[in-house]
Structures are given as structure tokens and as C-alpha cells.
Design a protein around this motif. Structure first.
Motif, PDB file in Angstrom:
ATOM      1  N   LEU A  62     166.809 -41.126 125.704  1.00  0.00           N
ATOM      2  CA  LEU A  62     166.783 -40.879 124.267  1.00  0.00           C
ATOM      3  C   LEU A  62     168.056 -40.158 123.834  1.00  0.00           C
ATOM      4  N   ALA A  63     168.765 -40.773 122.892  1.00  0.00           N
ATOM      5  CA  ALA A  63     169.970 -40.158 122.343  1.00  0.00           C
ATOM      6  C   ALA A  63     169.682 -39.582 120.962  1.00  0.00           C
ATOM      7  N   ASP A  64     169.051 -40.398 120.137  1.00  0.00           N
ATOM      8  CA  ASP A  64     168.608 -39.956 118.810  1.00  0.00           C
ATOM      9  C   ASP A  64     167.469 -40.880 118.392  1.00  0.00           C
ATOM     10  N   ASP A  65     167.015 -40.740 117.174  1.00  0.00           N
ATOM     11  CA  ASP A  65     165.864 -41.527 116.726  1.00  0.00           C
ATOM     12  C   ASP A  65     166.144 -43.029 116.681  1.00  0.00           C
ATOM     13  N   SER A  66     167.403 -43.416 116.706  1.00  0.00           N
ATOM     14  CA  SER A  66     167.727 -44.842 116.610  1.00  0.00           C
ATOM     15  C   SER A  66     167.286 -45.620 117.848  1.00  0.00           C
ATOM     16  N   ASN A  67     167.215 -44.959 118.996  1.00  0.00           N
ATOM     17  CA  ASN A  67     166.785 -45.674 120.196  1.00  0.00           C
ATOM     18  C   ASN A  67     165.461 -45.140 120.740  1.00  0.00           C
ATOM     19  N   ARG A  68     164.708 -44.455 119.901  1.00  0.00           N
ATOM     20  CA  ARG A  68     163.393 -43.946 120.310  1.00  0.00           C
ATOM     21  C   ARG A  68     162.408 -45.110 120.408  1.00  0.00           C
ATOM     22  N   ARG A  69     161.742 -45.237 121.547  1.00  0.00           N
ATOM     23  CA  ARG A  69     160.841 -46.365 121.783  1.00  0.00           C
ATOM     24  C   ARG A  69     159.391 -46.053 121.397  1.00  0.00           C
ATOM     25  N   TYR A  70     159.053 -44.787 121.224  1.00  0.00           N
ATOM     26  CA  TYR A  70     157.689 -44.396 120.854  1.00  0.00           C
ATOM     27  C   TYR A  70     157.731 -43.491 119.628  1.00  0.00           C
ATOM     28  N   ASN A  71     156.661 -43.553 118.837  1.00  0.00           N
ATOM     29  CA  ASN A  71     156.517 -42.635 117.706  1.00  0.00           C
ATOM     30  C   ASN A  71     155.052 -42.225 117.583  1.00  0.00           C
ATOM     31  N   GLU A  72     154.741 -41.464 116.530  1.00  0.00           N
ATOM     32  CA  GLU A  72     153.405 -40.895 116.381  1.00  0.00           C
ATOM     33  C   GLU A  72     152.301 -41.946 116.296  1.00  0.00           C
ATOM     34  N   SER A  73     152.652 -43.155 115.942  1.00  0.00           N
ATOM     35  CA  SER A  73     151.625 -44.197 115.798  1.00  0.00           C
ATOM     36  C   SER A  73     151.156 -44.749 117.144  1.00  0.00           C
ATOM     37  N   HIS A  74     151.891 -44.481 118.201  1.00  0.00           N
ATOM     38  CA  HIS A  74     151.519 -44.989 119.517  1.00  0.00           C
ATOM     39  C   HIS A  74     150.474 -44.083 120.170  1.00  0.00           C
ATOM     40  N   GLU A  75     149.513 -44.702 120.802  1.00  0.00           N
ATOM     41  CA  GLU A  75     148.433 -43.950 121.452  1.00  0.00           C
ATOM     42  C   GLU A  75     148.967 -43.012 122.531  1.00  0.00           C
ATOM     43  N   ASP A  76     149.975 -43.467 123.262  1.00  0.00           N
ATOM     44  CA  ASP A  76     150.504 -42.669 124.373  1.00  0.00           C
ATOM     45  C   ASP A  76     151.693 -41.799 123.965  1.00  0.00           C
ATOM     46  N   TYR A  77     151.834 -41.548 122.681  1.00  0.00           N
ATOM     47  CA  TYR A  77     152.964 -40.733 122.222  1.00  0.00           C
ATOM     48  C   TYR A  77     152.979 -39.339 122.853  1.00  0.00           C
ATOM     49  N   PRO A  78     151.826 -38.657 123.002  1.00  0.00           N
ATOM     50  CA  PRO A  78     151.849 -37.345 123.671  1.00  0.00           C
ATOM     51  C   PRO A  78     152.365 -37.430 125.113  1.00  0.00           C
ATOM     52  N   ILE A  79     152.034 -38.513 125.802  1.00  0.00           N
ATOM     53  CA  ILE A  79     152.534 -38.699 127.175  1.00  0.00           C
ATOM     54  C   ILE A  79     154.044 -38.908 127.145  1.00  0.00           C
ATOM     55  N   PHE A  80     154.491 -39.685 126.184  1.00  0.00           N
ATOM     56  CA  PHE A  80     155.922 -39.921 126.007  1.00  0.00           C
ATOM     57  C   PHE A  80     156.669 -38.597 125.817  1.00  0.00           C
ATOM     58  N   LEU A  81     156.110 -37.725 124.992  1.00  0.00           N
ATOM     59  CA  LEU A  81     156.752 -36.429 124.750  1.00  0.00           C
ATOM     60  C   LEU A  81     156.803 -35.586 126.021  1.00  0.00           C
ATOM     61  N   LYS A  82     155.755 -35.662 126.827  1.00  0.00           N
ATOM     62  CA  LYS A  82     155.736 -34.905 128.085  1.00  0.00           C
ATOM     63  C   LYS A  82     156.841 -35.381 129.024  1.00  0.00           C
ATOM     64  N   PHE A  83     156.999 -36.685 129.135  1.00  0.00           N
ATOM     65  CA  PHE A  83     158.070 -37.208 129.987  1.00  0.00           C
ATOM     66  C   PHE A  83     159.444 -36.813 129.434  1.00  0.00           C
ATOM     67  N   LEU A  84     159.563 -36.778 128.106  1.00  0.00           N
ATOM     68  CA  LEU A  84     160.828 -36.363 127.502  1.00  0.00           C
ATOM     69  C   LEU A  84     161.165 -34.909 127.852  1.00  0.00           C
ATOM     70  N   GLU A  85     160.143 -34.077 127.928  1.00  0.00           N
ATOM     71  CA  GLU A  85     160.354 -32.653 128.197  1.00  0.00           C
ATOM     72  C   GLU A  85     160.747 -32.390 129.651  1.00  0.00           C
ATOM     73  N   TYR A  86     160.416 -33.313 130.539  1.00  0.00           N
ATOM     74  CA  TYR A  86     160.671 -33.070 131.962  1.00  0.00           C
ATOM     75  C   TYR A  86     162.177 -33.027 132.231  1.00  0.00           C
ATOM     76  N   GLN A  87     162.594 -32.016 132.949  1.00  0.00           N
ATOM     77  CA  GLN A  87     163.998 -31.853 133.309  1.00  0.00           C
ATOM     78  C   GLN A  87     164.143 -31.993 134.824  1.00  0.00           C
ATOM     79  N   ASP A  88     164.805 -33.037 135.246  1.00  0.00           N
ATOM     80  CA  ASP A  88     164.994 -33.243 136.682  1.00  0.00           C
ATOM     81  C   ASP A  88     166.138 -32.369 137.187  1.00  0.00           C
ATOM     82  N   LYS A  89     165.949 -31.765 138.334  1.00  0.00           N
ATOM     83  CA  LYS A  89     166.956 -30.843 138.862  1.00  0.00           C
ATOM     84  C   LYS A  89     168.256 -31.551 139.235  1.00  0.00           C
TER      85      LYS A  89
END
Length: 298
Positions: A62-89
Motif C-alpha cells: 500500500l502506497a496510498d489510497d489509489s492502490n488500496r485493494r480493500y475498503n470498509e465495504s469488504h467483510e474482511d476489511y478488519p483483517i486487511f488492516l491487521k495485516f497492514l499493521e504488521y511490521q516484519d523485522k
């Protein structure tokens, strides 16, 4: 006559080489990564592959909203946000692709998967991540892996507040490939030898020569096709199958025309060429039919 025949057959091969079939750059199947999970039966979980590169095919970090593949209307949006928050070492990227594997216990990325990746699992019930201890690479056109994790292992690590890491093993069915390879070789040789008998090639020297030629050509053909299918996939396999069968017809027609007529009794040129054509056409058609009826054999 013999020289004209060989020259004619050579010209056919040359034309096939000079005028290749072209295809769209994005046509046909793409490499895939498939991961089977064993032992997880009481947990809901989602899986993604973290990539060492920011993008692969249509998937990107994800760079900005232009290439965002999920939004609030998607059922799995909360899961999407969790994966976005993950920071790999190690700085691997989430490319906005994930699957719910709770029921299938299989993760499949079948269109432009990352070539260098880590496996990341998210357990929403406990809000917990598990990450592969190492990075992996696709090793075949269709790369299969297996991950073994039990519910007790997961629960124990979560209770202790530790980081859960795991390993994945390659699980490509090499034994099945070898068995199908042998089956194809035996079948195709049997078909061509049966047709040889129908063409009245029953003299010992003639029949043994046909056996020898088919052993060389069919073993070479099927080993080459196996390697192509393993490394490049089904589409190139089919194209190579057609081309190789044509080339084998040319080679066998020349060999039978030059040598078969000298063994035991003279054989007309038309008969050797017709036999090579019908035998190879029959084995090709039977091979394709089996590929449809019993896909595992090819």
C-alpha cells in the motif's frame, strides 16, 4: 528419391523454427504457490505471503489510497488492516493479498505470487500473528509447501506471550511424477509397437529396430515434457508436446526410411512414412485424451 525426401522433411522443420507461434505476453497460466496447513482445526486463521519486493504483477504494498485493494465495504476489511499493521523485522512487504484458510486449510496464490516470501498467519480470535522462521522461494512452476502446526502449540505460545515461528517443507509430489512418467513411456511405446504390428512390421530385425527407436525417442520426449511441466507449467507443456511430437515424427520417418527398408525385407518409402505419422499421431491423441480423463498421468 531418398535425398529429396530428407530435404523436404528438413524444410518442414526449418519452417516451424523460422515461423514460431506468437502469444500475448500475459497469456496462459502463471506460477503459483500453494501451502497446505496440517494440525490447525480449532482456530480461525488467515494467511498471506510477505514479499521481499514491493510489488509482483497486480499486487503491491500500500502506497496510498489509489492502490488500496480493500475498503470498509469488504467483510474482511478488519483483517486487511491487521495485516497492514504488521511490521516484519526484515522489511518484507504485505502485498494486500490474503485468504481465509480456516476451512480449506490451504493457501493458494495462483497469479504472480512473490518469488521470495515469508508466510504470515493471523489468528483473529486471539489477535495473534505467526511468521515463518525463514524466507522461501518458489522452486517449481507450481510450488507446493506444507506447514504443520497444532492447536496446542499455538495456544501454548500465545499463553506465554512468545513469538510463534514455524517452518514449511516442500511438498511437491515427486514420486507421483516419476510413476506417471514411467506410465507414459510404457503406454506410448506400447501404442506405437501395436501399430507396427498392424503395419506388418513383424520381422525380428524390423521390430527390434522400431523398439530401439521408440525407446530413445519416447524416453527423451517424456523426460523433456516432465521437466518443462515442472519448470514452466501446463501451457508450455502442451505447446512443447505438439512441437516435440512433430519433430519426433520427422526423425522417426527419416530413420525408418533409411534403415527399416534395409532390414529383412524391402519396405516401400510410403509405408515407413505413413507408419511414423500414424504411430505418433495415435500416441499423441491418446496422450491428450488421458491428460483429460486422468490429469495426474501428465
Amino acid at each position: 528419391m531418398k535425398k529429396r525426401l530428407i530435404s523436404f522433411l528438413f524444410c518442414i522443420v526449418l519452417l516451424v523454427t523460422v515461423f514460431p507461434i506468437t502469444a500475448s505476453a500475459d497469456m496462459g497460466p502463471k506460477p503459483s504457490v500453494v501451502i497446505d496447513f496440517n494440525g490447525i482445526s480449532q482456530q480461525s486463521y488467515y494467511v498471506t505471503l510477505l514479499s521481499s519486493r514491493r510489488s509482483t504483477g497486480p499486487y503491491s504494498a500500500l502506497a496510498d489510497d489509489s492502490n488500496r485493494r480493500y475498503n470498509e465495504s469488504h467483510e474482511d476489511y478488519p483483517i486487511f488492516l491487521k495485516f497492514l499493521e504488521y511490521q516484519d523485522k526484515d522489511g518484507y512487504y504485505f502485498l494486500q493479498y490474503f485468504q481465509n484458510c480456516s476451512e480449506t486449510h490451504r493457501f493458494s496464490w495462483t497469479y504472480y505470487p512473490p518469488s521470495d516470501f515469508k508466510i504470515l498467519i493471523y489468528f483473529p480470535d486471539s489477535d495473534y500473528f505467526a511468521i515463518s522462521a525463514a524466507a522461501y522461494e518458489g522452486y517449481a512452476f507450481d510450488s507446493y509447501f506444507r506447514v504443520s502446526l497444532t492447536d496446542s502449540e499455538i495456544s501454548s505460545v500465545i499463553e506465554q506471550g512468545e513469538t510463534l515461528s514455524f517452518s514449511a517443507q516442500k511438498s511437491y509430489d515427486y514420486s507421483g511424477e516419476i510413476i506417471s512418467l514411467i506410465a507414459r513411456i510404457v503406454l506410448t511405446i506400447a501404442v506405437e509397437l501395436l501399430i507396427a504390428l498392424l503395419f506388418a512390421f513383424r520381422k525380428k530385425k524390423q521390430f527390434l529396430f522400431i523398439v530401439a527407436v521408440n525407446l530413445v525417442t519416447q524416453i527423451t520426449l517424456n523426460v523433456a515434457l516432465n521437466l518443462i511441466n515442472y519448470s514452466y507449467g501446463a501451457m508450455l507443456f502442451i505447446l512443447a508436446y505438439i512441437l516435440f511430437e512433430f519433430l519426433i515424427f520427422i526423425v522417426e520417418a527419416i530413420l525408418y526410411t533409411v534403415f527399416l527398408r534395409k532390414l529383412d525385407v524391402p519396405v516401400p518409402i510410403w509405408k515407413t512414412i505413413t507408419y511414423a505419422l500414424i504411430a505418433n499421431a495415435a500416441s499423441f491423441v491418446i496422450g491428450l485424451a488421458l491428460a483429460i480423463v486422468i490429469p495426474g498421468i501428465f
